[in-house]
Scaffold this motif. Structure first.
Motif, PDB file in Angstrom:
ATOM      1  N   VAL A  64      -9.017   1.899   1.481  1.00  0.00           N
ATOM      2  CA  VAL A  64      -8.946   0.545   2.055  1.00  0.00           C
ATOM      3  C   VAL A  64      -9.011  -0.548   1.002  1.00  0.00           C
ATOM      4  CG1 VAL A  64      -9.905   1.278   4.262  1.00  0.00           C
ATOM      5  CG2 VAL A  64     -11.447   0.454   2.454  1.00  0.00           C
ATOM      6  N   LYS A  93       0.827  -1.193   0.000  1.00  0.00           N
ATOM      7  CA  LYS A  93       0.000   0.000   0.000  1.00  0.00           C
ATOM      8  C   LYS A  93       0.872   1.258   0.000  1.00  0.00           C
ATOM      9  CE  LYS A  93      -4.213   1.703   2.158  1.00  0.00           C
ATOM     10  NZ  LYS A  93      -5.228   1.463   3.199  1.00  0.00           N
ATOM     11  N   ARG A 148     -12.965   5.830  -4.715  1.00  0.00           N
ATOM     12  CA  ARG A 148     -12.175   6.869  -4.036  1.00  0.00           C
ATOM     13  C   ARG A 148     -12.782   8.256  -4.228  1.00  0.00           C
ATOM     14  NH1 ARG A 148      -7.658   3.797  -5.710  1.00  0.00           N
ATOM     15  NH2 ARG A 148      -6.002   3.557  -4.143  1.00  0.00           N
ATOM     16  N   LYS A 178      -9.927  -6.948  -0.750  1.00  0.00           N
ATOM     17  CA  LYS A 178      -9.821  -5.527  -0.394  1.00  0.00           C
ATOM     18  C   LYS A 178      -8.672  -4.832  -1.128  1.00  0.00           C
ATOM     19  CE  LYS A 178     -13.233  -4.422   2.294  1.00  0.00           C
ATOM     20  NZ  LYS A 178     -14.212  -3.413   1.828  1.00  0.00           N
ATOM     21  N   ASP A 179      -7.423  -4.974  -0.619  1.00  0.00           N
ATOM     22  CA  ASP A 179      -6.334  -4.149  -1.127  1.00  0.00           C
ATOM     23  C   ASP A 179      -5.361  -4.892  -2.039  1.00  0.00           C
ATOM     24  OD1 ASP A 179      -5.285  -5.704   0.870  1.00  0.00           O
ATOM     25  OD2 ASP A 179      -4.288  -4.071   1.945  1.00  0.00           O
TER      26      ASP A 179
END
Length: 290
Positions: free
Chosen positions: A165, A158, A187, A172-173
């Motif tokens: 997130v 990240k 976003r 998720k990421d």
């Protein structure tokens, strides 16, 4: 006539071509629910006497011809499409050979045979659009193992300036969760093409893509990496991606010159549909008769 379907996360493209792969007619429409999308597909193809159909579909999909679920879209993030029998639906209407692979495999194949990688023995095609996916071609063959690769769901570090997130419903990421068109919309509540080229976010986006390309370089060592999809329509991204890729790789392995290594599609937006047409002709041995 040869038929082809590029089933993307945002839109379907259908085309018919002669046996020299010259496209005679084509149509596109939004990827909605399966019944509506397939109704549009059938309405288009019913106008022609087809000898075969090539399908490149968003995934994950089942590509094992020995599986009872061969031809299915499986557990996809795309709402309403999980466990949909795509090939079976087509076979109910058309008793002809149907060739089945992912949309990114088809695009990679098109780029290898007719596009930016025509002079290369191997290439990787990564699309960054609604979702992110990739396909790999080696010596004119699509790379598959137990199933097809899911390059969009690799893990990435990240970015320190990114509070998001993640948008992937499964991880998720992952790369798709952080860098896809869907992630951009979540976003900012707007599409990527609505952001200014000078927006600081593009450095974050480029970093995620560069991380992925570093991973693919170290694991697959393609001769060329081709970046397509709606997000990559932002041409200014290429310079930043190459720059960040070079920093991340830090000279560990050699690559071709980055301006010829990390490139845009030679077939522009037609890589997937051209690849699906070519796949019909070249991959006849993959036909499964139901």
């Amino acid at each position: 006539m040869l038929g082809a379907i590029e089933a993307g996360g945002t839109k379907f493209v259908c085309a018919v071509a002669d046996e020299d792969f010259n496209i005679i007619d084509r149509v596109s429409f939004p990827t909605t629910i399966p019944s509506e999308a397939c109704s549009n597909v059938l309405q288009f193809f019913d106008q022609y006497d087809l000898k075969s159909i090539g399908i490149g579909s968003f995934g994950p999909i089942e590509v094992d011809i020995n599986s009872l679920k061969y031809g299915f879209v499986t557990d996809t993030p795309k709402k309403y499409w999980s466990n949909f029998n795509f090939v079976g639906t087509m076979k109910k209407r058309y008793d002809i050979p149907i060739f089945w692979t992912t949309d990114v495999n088809a695009a990679a194949y098109g780029e290898k045979i007719r596009g930016a990688a025509i002079d290369s023995k191997s290439c990787l095609y990564l699309t960054a659009g609604t979702g992110i996916g990739g396909g790999m071609i080696i010596n004119d063959q699509i790379l598959e193992g137990f199933s097809h690769p899911e390059m969009g769901h690799i893990l990435v570090r990240k970015h320190e300036n990114d509070p998001f997130v993640g948008a992937c419903p499964f991880h998720k990421d992952c790369l798709e969760g952080m860098a896809s068109g869907k992630a951009i919309e979540e976003r900012f509540n707007k599409k990527g093409n609505e952001l200014s080229e000078s927006d600081s976010f593009w450095e974050i986006e480029a970093n995620y893509i560069a991380q992925a390309l570093m991973t693919y370089t170290l694991t697959l060592r393609p001769e060329k990496m081709i970046l397509g999809g709606g997000v990559m329509a932002q041409d200014h991204l290429f310079h930043s991606i190459r720059s960040q890729f070079e920093k991340l790789l830090s000279g560990y392995v050699s690559t071709p010159d980055l301006t010829s290594y990390i490139v845009s599609p030679g077939l522009k937006g037609d890589a997937g549909i051209v690849g699906a047409l070519l796949f019909v002709f070249v991959q006849k041995d993959r036909f499964l008769s139901f």
